[in-house]
Scaffold this motif. Structure first.
Motif, short mmCIF file in Angstrom:
data_model
loop_
_atom_site.label_atom_id
_atom_site.label_comp_id
_atom_site.label_asym_id
_atom_site.label_seq_id
_atom_site.Cartn_x
_atom_site.Cartn_y
_atom_site.Cartn_z
N GLN A 1 14.99 -10.08 4.73
CA GLN A 1 15.41 -9.73 3.38
C GLN A 1 14.92 -8.31 3.09
O GLN A 1 13.76 -8.00 3.34
CB GLN A 1 14.85 -10.69 2.34
N TYR A 2 15.80 -7.46 2.57
CA TYR A 2 15.41 -6.09 2.22
C TYR A 2 15.01 -6.03 0.75
O TYR A 2 15.74 -6.51 -0.12
CB TYR A 2 16.55 -5.12 2.52
N ILE A 3 13.85 -5.45 0.50
CA ILE A 3 13.32 -5.44 -0.87
C ILE A 3 12.64 -4.10 -1.17
O ILE A 3 12.39 -3.29 -0.27
CB ILE A 3 12.28 -6.57 -1.08
N ASP A 4 12.33 -3.87 -2.42
CA ASP A 4 11.41 -2.80 -2.81
C ASP A 4 10.80 -3.17 -4.15
O ASP A 4 11.30 -4.06 -4.85
CB ASP A 4 12.10 -1.44 -2.89
N VAL A 5 9.72 -2.49 -4.50
CA VAL A 5 8.96 -2.79 -5.70
C VAL A 5 8.77 -1.51 -6.49
O VAL A 5 8.58 -0.44 -5.90
CB VAL A 5 7.58 -3.40 -5.36
N ALA A 6 8.83 -1.60 -7.81
CA ALA A 6 8.57 -0.43 -8.65
C ALA A 6 7.92 -0.88 -9.95
O ALA A 6 8.17 -1.98 -10.44
CB ALA A 6 9.87 0.31 -8.96
N VAL A 7 7.06 -0.02 -10.48
CA VAL A 7 6.44 -0.24 -11.78
C VAL A 7 7.09 0.72 -12.76
O VAL A 7 7.02 1.94 -12.60
CB VAL A 7 4.92 -0.01 -11.74
N ARG A 8 7.77 0.18 -13.76
CA ARG A 8 8.47 1.02 -14.74
C ARG A 8 7.50 1.79 -15.63
O ARG A 8 7.67 2.97 -15.88
CB ARG A 8 9.40 0.16 -15.58
N LEU A 9 6.48 1.09 -16.13
CA LEU A 9 5.47 1.73 -16.98
C LEU A 9 4.09 1.32 -16.49
O LEU A 9 3.68 0.16 -16.63
CB LEU A 9 5.65 1.32 -18.44
N ALA A 10 3.36 2.27 -15.92
CA ALA A 10 2.03 1.97 -15.40
C ALA A 10 1.08 1.51 -16.51
O ALA A 10 0.19 0.68 -16.29
CB ALA A 10 1.46 3.19 -14.69
N ALA A 11 1.29 2.03 -17.72
CA ALA A 11 0.40 1.68 -18.82
C ALA A 11 0.47 0.21 -19.19
O ALA A 11 -0.41 -0.30 -19.89
CB ALA A 11 0.72 2.54 -20.04
N SER A 12 1.50 -0.49 -18.74
CA SER A 12 1.64 -1.91 -19.06
C SER A 12 0.70 -2.79 -18.24
O SER A 12 0.65 -4.00 -18.47
CB SER A 12 3.09 -2.36 -18.82
N PHE A 13 -0.05 -2.19 -17.30
CA PHE A 13 -0.88 -3.00 -16.40
C PHE A 13 -2.29 -2.43 -16.29
O PHE A 13 -2.51 -1.23 -16.46
CB PHE A 13 -0.24 -3.06 -15.01
N THR B 1 0.80 -1.23 0.00
CA THR B 1 0.00 0.00 0.00
C THR B 1 0.83 1.27 0.00
O THR B 1 0.29 2.37 -0.11
CB THR B 1 -0.90 0.03 1.24
N ALA B 2 2.16 1.15 0.17
CA ALA B 2 3.05 2.32 0.25
C ALA B 2 2.80 3.14 1.51
O ALA B 2 3.27 4.27 1.61
CB ALA B 2 2.94 3.20 -1.00
N THR B 3 2.07 2.61 2.46
CA THR B 3 1.88 3.29 3.74
C THR B 3 2.74 2.61 4.79
O THR B 3 3.04 1.41 4.68
CB THR B 3 0.40 3.24 4.18
N GLY B 4 3.12 3.37 5.81
CA GLY B 4 3.98 2.80 6.84
C GLY B 4 5.29 2.34 6.24
O GLY B 4 5.97 3.09 5.54
N ASN B 5 5.64 1.08 6.47
CA ASN B 5 6.90 0.54 5.96
C ASN B 5 6.70 -0.33 4.73
O ASN B 5 7.62 -1.05 4.31
CB ASN B 5 7.59 -0.29 7.05
N GLU B 6 5.51 -0.29 4.13
CA GLU B 6 5.24 -1.16 3.00
C GLU B 6 5.74 -0.57 1.68
O GLU B 6 5.88 0.65 1.53
CB GLU B 6 3.73 -1.42 2.88
N ALA B 7 6.02 -1.46 0.74
CA ALA B 7 6.36 -1.03 -0.62
C ALA B 7 5.08 -0.63 -1.34
O ALA B 7 3.97 -0.88 -0.87
CB ALA B 7 7.05 -2.18 -1.36
#
Length: 622
Positions: A601-613, A454-460
């Protein structure tokens, strides 16, 4: 007489400093910063004349000119004590390093032979055409001024003894002399076929502006190269400086290199041999951590230290190397790892264990492993504009806009309790179980974050929380999923020019799959979910209950399912920072004879192109 335009600006050449003359006590180093070696510029061959009247040395010989790092005026690491031209027509200088912390670090690199490249930046005030033949012109610079000397990390031409750094050619505007007052031009050697005489006249304001722009471009490129040194950025940057490429172009190329690098599992390995991979035991490392005696776990301890050094991180317990997950499991025996592998995976990468049990890797999601610091993925947000205004109309105005997608480490952690007796007795079965449980503990949460974070708190920020992805809406209170919704998800991507390709497909939960197996496309037509390798709308379909079935929309409370379509699932990126860190806790559950293993494990998430989804979050399955 006519004149021609030749664009020049702040130019650079690289040389090697003389280590044998380093005076560590006085902190001085002799350097050669210029010579009469011919150098190919875009306008022809350039020769710097080293006659007594050709070089303006006042600035360098003043004793107060700064000695810089990578041509950055903000990074002064010393002073140029004196400069002169020797009888061998080579420009030389003595530089003295500062005692600041940064300069101390750089000076030690010089003493150790780590840094050895010197670069001089200079301005051409006058050059003459000395020789002209077919497609070859030689210019001798008869009036030039060294502006600064820098210690640089990357020479532009490492194949010759005297290297050269990329120049800021094509920066200044050359002023043409009016025909009524032609300048005096010296032509040393007339060609057989006369050619127009040429003169260079520099505009001081243009020189200053061009120099500042080029210094900033070069400094920005070198700063990025320093930040991404482990990915080979320093080896790449010279070509981009020399070629006049932009910072954005360098970032694009670097991102492609990083992506391709981390698509290969070997890049994240520490180099365990095949025999060492067979011998490595998580169980033995746990036992050593419990007892504090690593004498029988030398391989495991060395492996943890190697991961820590590679990642630049200190484990809370011990690191598990990527290599250890490639041991030869018996695929047909679950206890020996049969649940961990399948024929479609790469067996030598930590994320491949993730792939075995999760759906994202199989769909083509991009994993970047072995990251050590924050990552910025460059992204173009708008392109230039064109129009058709007619013969005398104005061209449309528009510029390319870019931004960056950040990957910053966020901690995923899970606890797994084990019987102390089972751990102390030990067996291959227990060791395989440890691997399975620990990786699954982390893998399940990583996938949840990639989809539902959700990108809130410590979430990706997961896929469904990413602004700009396509949306298919059922209704005020949700709607039963039908054929129009499935096609709508595909169409949402295609309408945004993200046309589906071989990495396209749907991800749904088990309830959605069951519903679609019973739901017809329309009367007298087949069911939506077909019995085929690409069962949904002609595309692949992965099933995981990470995709929620408990959402709420209006009066549809806790029964809404989410489903997503990706035209290219590689535009979803999961970054893995450092290694899998395992902490052994023998105290918390000591009363019940258990040991708790905590995996981080330390991670993060990103969407390169939102239009792809695209996604639907209010689908009903009953």
């Amino acid at each position: 007489m006519t004149t021609s335009k030749i664009k020049t600006g702040t130019l650079y050449r690289d040389f090697s400093l003389q280590r044998d003359g380093v005076d560590q006590e006085a902190r001085t180093v002799p350097v050669a910063f210029s010579s009469e070696e011919p150098y190919e510029r875009y306008f022809g061959t350039e020769i710097l004349d080293h006659g007594p009247k050709s070089v303006r040395l006042d600035r360098l010989a003043s004793g107060c000119c700064a000695f810089l790092l990578d041509h950055r005026t903000s990074e002064q690491i010393g002073v140029i004590e004196k400069a002169w031209i020797d009888k061998d027509r080579v420009g030389r200088a003595i530089v003295r390093f500062s005692r600041s912390a940064r300069a101390e670090e750089i000076f030690q690199d010089v003493v150790d032979g780590i840094r050895s490249c010197i670069s001089v930046g200079y301005i051409v005030h006058k050059m003459v055409l000395e020789e002209a033949e077919f497609k070859k012109e030689v210019y001798r610079v008869t009036d030039w001024e060294p502006m600064e000397i820098s210690l640089v990390a990357v020479p532009a031409d490492p194949t010759v003894g005297v290297g050269r750094s990329a120049g800021a050619e094509d920066v200044e505007t050359i002023i043409e002399r009016p025909e009524a007052t032609p300048p005096a031009v010296e032509v040393r050697s007339q060609p057989t076929t006369p050619t127009p005489e040429r003169v260079i006249v520099m505009d001081d304001n243009a020189v200053a502006q061009g120099r500042q722009a080029e210094q900033k471009r070069t400094a920005d490129l070198l700063a990025i190269a320093d930040s991404y040194e482990k990915f080979g950025a320093r080896e790449m940057v010279a070509d981009f400086i020399r070629g006049g490429k932009t910072v954005e172009q360098f970032k694009d190329a670097l991102m492609e290199k990083i992506s391709s690098r981390h698509s290969s599992a070997a890049e994240a390995e520490i180099g365990l041999s095949a025999q060492e991979r067979k011998q490595y035991s998580i169980l033995r490392a746990v036992q050593a951590q419990l007892s504090g005696d690593w004498s029988k776990a030398g391989l495991e301890r060395a492996a943890s230290e190697a991961v820590a050094k590679r990642a630049g991180m200190t484990p809370e317990g011990f690191f598990v190397p990527v290599d250890s997950f490639t041991r030869s499991f018996a695929a047909g025996t679950a206890a020996e790892g049969g649940n961990l592998i399948q024929t479609s995976v790469l067996g030598n990468e930590f994320v491949d264990v993730l792939r075995n049990n999760m759906v994202l890797a199989a769909m083509g999601v991009r994993f970047l492993g072995g990251l050590t610091g924050n990552i910025a993925i460059p992204r173009k947000t708008s392109g230039s504009t064109v129009n058709m205004p007619g013969e005398n109309g104005n061209a449309s105005s528009g510029s390319v806009a870019t931004n960056q997608i950040a990957l910053n480490p966020k901690r995923v952690t899970g606890k797994v309790p084990y019987s102390k007796q089972a751990l102390l007795q030990g067996s291959l079965d227990v060791d395989a179980m440890l691997r399975d449980d620990l990786t699954q503990t982390i893998a399940v949460k990583i996938q949840d974050q990639a989809i539902n974070g959700t990108a809130t708190g410590n979430e990706a920020r997961g896929l469904l929380a990413t602004a700009g992805i396509g949306s298919v809406i059922g209704g005020t209170n949700g709607a039963q999923i039908d054929w129009s919704h499935i096609v709508g998800l595909e169409t949402a991507c295609a309408n945004a020019n993200a046309e589906p390709d071989q990495r396209s497909g749907y991800i749904v939960n088990t309830k959605t799959r069951g519903w679609l197996k019973q739901k017809q496309k329309a009367a007298n037509l087949p069911f939506i979910w077909e019995n085929a390798a690409q069962p949904l709308n002609g595309y692949r379909a992965a099933v995981t209950n990470t995709m929620s079935s408990t959402g709420t929309k209006g009066t549809a409370n806790g029964v809404c399912s989410s489903l997503a379509f990706g035209s290219d699932w590689s535009d979803l990126v999961i970054g893995l920072f450092g290694g899998l860190d395992i902490v052994v806790d023998p105290y918390t559950a000591a009363g019940t004879g258990e040991v708790i293993l905590t995996a981080n494990q330390y991670i993060d998430v990103a969407v390169r192109l939102a239009a792809s989804f695209s996604a639907m979050t209010d689908g009903l399955t009953s």
